[in-house]
Design an enzyme around this catalytic site. Structure first.
Site, PDB file in Angstrom:
ATOM      1  N   LYS A 151      20.718  16.716 -13.874  1.00 38.92           N
ATOM      2  CA  LYS A 151      21.480  15.571 -13.400  1.00 38.92           C
ATOM      3  C   LYS A 151      22.650  15.310 -14.336  1.00 38.92           C
ATOM      4  CE  LYS A 151      18.684  14.637  -9.957  1.00 38.92           C
ATOM      5  NZ  LYS A 151      19.067  14.651  -8.541  1.00 38.92           N
ATOM      6  N   LYS A 153      23.690  16.096 -10.457  1.00 39.53           N
ATOM      7  CA  LYS A 153      23.330  17.329  -9.762  1.00 39.53           C
ATOM      8  C   LYS A 153      24.518  18.246  -9.513  1.00 39.53           C
ATOM      9  CE  LYS A 153      23.210  14.955  -5.264  1.00 39.53           C
ATOM     10  NZ  LYS A 153      22.318  14.670  -4.106  1.00 39.53           N
ATOM     11  N   LYS A 177      15.685  23.963 -11.048  1.00 36.22           N
ATOM     12  CA  LYS A 177      16.106  24.087  -9.649  1.00 36.22           C
ATOM     13  C   LYS A 177      17.549  23.644  -9.486  1.00 36.22           C
ATOM     14  CE  LYS A 177      15.428  21.992  -5.133  1.00 36.22           C
ATOM     15  NZ  LYS A 177      16.811  21.452  -5.177  1.00 36.22           N
ATOM     16  N   ASP A 179      20.577  22.029  -7.301  1.00 36.21           N
ATOM     17  CA  ASP A 179      20.648  21.047  -6.226  1.00 36.21           C
ATOM     18  C   ASP A 179      21.036  21.744  -4.935  1.00 36.21           C
ATOM     19  OD1 ASP A 179      20.503  18.067  -5.748  1.00 36.21           O
ATOM     20  OD2 ASP A 179      22.422  18.560  -4.798  1.00 36.21           O
ATOM     21  N   GLU A 180      20.778  21.067  -3.818  1.00 41.73           N
ATOM     22  CA  GLU A 180      21.061  21.684  -2.521  1.00 41.73           C
ATOM     23  C   GLU A 180      22.559  21.914  -2.293  1.00 41.73           C
ATOM     24  OE1 GLU A 180      20.836  17.197  -1.778  1.00 41.73           O
ATOM     25  OE2 GLU A 180      19.712  18.698  -2.921  1.00 41.73           O
ATOM     26  N   HIS A 269      14.767  24.461   0.711  1.00 43.26           N
ATOM     27  CA  HIS A 269      15.185  23.062   0.694  1.00 43.26           C
ATOM     28  C   HIS A 269      15.487  22.641   2.129  1.00 43.26           C
ATOM     29  CE1 HIS A 269      17.293  19.346  -0.187  1.00 43.26           C
ATOM     30  NE2 HIS A 269      16.821  19.421  -1.423  1.00 43.26           N
ATOM     31  N   LYS A 310      11.995   7.904  -3.182  1.00 44.19           N
ATOM     32  CA  LYS A 310      13.150   7.173  -2.642  1.00 44.19           C
ATOM     33  C   LYS A 310      13.502   7.538  -1.207  1.00 44.19           C
ATOM     34  CE  LYS A 310      16.536  10.557  -4.348  1.00 44.19           C
ATOM     35  NZ  LYS A 310      17.690  10.812  -5.232  1.00 44.19           N
ATOM     36  N   SER A 338       9.381  15.781  -3.708  1.00 43.52           N
ATOM     37  CA  SER A 338      10.612  15.507  -4.456  1.00 43.52           C
ATOM     38  C   SER A 338      11.311  14.296  -3.874  1.00 43.52           C
ATOM     39  CB  SER A 338      11.551  16.717  -4.404  1.00 43.52           C
ATOM     40  OG  SER A 338      11.992  16.943  -3.085  1.00 43.52           O
ATOM     41  N   GLY A 339      12.113  13.639  -4.720  1.00 46.64           N
ATOM     42  CA  GLY A 339      12.927  12.526  -4.271  1.00 46.64           C
ATOM     43  C   GLY A 339      12.464  11.206  -4.861  1.00 46.64           C
ATOM     44  N   GLN A 360       8.572  17.905  -8.158  1.00 51.33           N
ATOM     45  CA  GLN A 360       9.928  17.995  -8.688  1.00 51.33           C
ATOM     46  C   GLN A 360      10.464  16.596  -8.973  1.00 51.33           C
ATOM     47  OE1 GLN A 360      13.161  19.980  -6.330  1.00 51.33           O
ATOM     48  NE2 GLN A 360      14.207  18.095  -6.902  1.00 51.33           N
ATOM     49  N   GLY A 363      15.961  12.527 -11.761  1.00 55.84           N
ATOM     50  CA  GLY A 363      16.210  11.357 -12.586  1.00 55.84           C
ATOM     51  C   GLY A 363      14.982  10.945 -13.383  1.00 55.84           C
TER      52      GLY A 363
END
Length: 415
Positions: A151, A153, A177, A179-180, A269, A310, A338-339, A360, A363
């Site tokens: 981060k 990302k 990993k 980011d997408e 993803h 989130k 994740s998230g 995963q 933050g």
């Protein structure tokens, strides 16, 4: 075919053959349609029907789908095996999730679930490794494997990205990993990032004595993805990452074929999935997207956090159970949670989803007051404590990184 009518696609006494693909839809008819009218049009439009009477000479293959069950707004349609091209997910989806999504005969329609028959399913390869990556690659035993995305990302330089990966690996995490939306931009080129991150990976392995790996995002046009997969294998990495929805299922199938030649696992993803599945009465469910991903052959797939974190989630536990289920001997898929996760949520996450997952946190690692290495240690400590049956607060008494994380975030879900 001459004289065929919409009602010919409706038979509520029909029993599907074992070789037929059965799809369950949520259907809300248009204002001028009753449910049987709308349901018959779903079967017609998704197989071989049309709005006009045809005059066709000679015999043709009967490829009509049949609506055989209507219960409230839930409609079940059976599709003959001969309708489909073996091993072609784009063609399958053009039938069962194609024009029907835009028909005026329905106000809303959602593909909820599929019952995949053996002939069609086994024409696809399925996952090469599946959840076996936990022990074939990492020797993780009974614990979940762990991952993090640097981060911010996007915006980090290649040097910064690789250094963050090193700190996370040394702190105790298994996977770095991408980011997408990080692929091959000028600020962090793909080839440089791959080389430098794997060099740091090797240093971290030497220092920790644990296997580490990198989920490098190869998402692009199909030819470029295949070239990048070759590069990944040449550099000694175990994985590629693909944004499977945005890149398309035909491209995923091509990557799966190449990855078998190279011995690479595929981390999938699901970016853009919510465009299909967020509205509960229209589109394609995440359950079906997960089924497609497994059949096409990914090894790991983001499926949600079971209402922690989130992001909005659709029946994470039920989807994960399907990914683990027996499917004509096909390998399973490792779900990725994740998230918005952080160490304080790990115990509840594992309680809901079990240990056969990848956890995963982004933050929730890099936002640790003492930095990435401490954040990685805190996440790994939360996993180890939970698997050992030790409450996080108790474990934190002797693990300062976890103590700091719990003091900062507690067990609250971020928004």
């Amino acid at each position: 075919m001459p004289g065929i009518k919409y009602e010919d696609f409706l038979d509520l006494g029909y029993t599907p053959a074992e070789s037929e693909l059965v799809c369950t839809f949520h259907v809300e008819p248009a204002a001028d349609m009753d449910m049987e009218d709308a349901a018959s049009r779903v079967a017609s439009e998704s197989s071989n029907g049309t709005w006009a009477e045809l005059q066709v000479e000679g015999s043709i293959t009967d490829l009509s789908a049949t609506t055989f069950s209507i219960e409230g707004n839930e409609v079940k349609v059976a599709y003959p095996d001969a309708l489909f091209e073996d091993g072609s997910m784009p063609q399958v989806l053009s039938c069962i999730a194609g024009n029907i999504m835009g028909m005026k005969a329905v106000e809303r329609i959602r593909l909820l679930d599929c019952d995949w028959p053996e002939p069609l399913t086994t024409s696809f390869p399925g996952p090469q490794f599946g959840s076996g990556v936990r022990n074939e690659i990492f020797d993780a035993g009974d614990r979940p494997i762990t991952a993090t995305v640097p981060k911010p990302k996007v915006g980090l330089s290649t040097d910064q990205h690789a250094q963050i990966g090193y700190e996370a690996w040394v702190g105790g995490l298994d996977l770095l990993k991408d980011d997408e939306n990080l692929t091959d931009q000028d600020f962090n080129p793909f080839a440089d990032r791959l080389t430098q991150s794997l060099a740091m990976r090797d240093d971290a392995q030497d220092e920790t004595g644990e296997t580490k790996s990198y989920l490098v995002n190869i998402t692009a046009d199909t030819n470029t993805m295949l070239e990048r997969a070759d590069m990944v294998a040449e550099q000694g990495c175990e994985y590629v990452m693909v944004d499977v929805v945005t890149t398309g299922w035909g491209a995923v199938q091509s990557v799966r074929e190449r990855c078998e030649e190279l011995g690479l696992a595929i981390h999938a993803h699901r970016a853009m999935h919510a465009a299909f599945d967020r509205i509960p009465t229209h589109g394609v469910s995440m359950r079906v997207l997960a089924q497609i991903a497994r059949i096409c052959g990914v090894d790991q797939l983001h499926t949600g956090t079971a209402d922690l974190g989130k992001l909005e989630n659709e029946d994470t536990v039920g989807i994960n159970e399907w990914l683990y289920s027996d499917l004509y001997g096909m390998n399973d898929v490792l779900p990725v949670a994740s998230g918005g996760l952080h160490p304080g949520l790990v115990a509840e996450l594992i309680d809901r989803e079990g240990t056969n997952i990848c956890i995963q946190a982004g933050g929730g690692v890099h936002g640790h007051p003492d930095g990435t290495r401490a954040g990685a240690a805190a996440l790994r400590q939360s996993v180890d404590a939970t698997v050992a049956g030790i409450p996080l607060e108790e474990y934190a008494e002797d693990h300062p990184e976890l103590k700091v994380a719990l003091d900062k975030w507690g067990t609250e879900t971020p928004r």
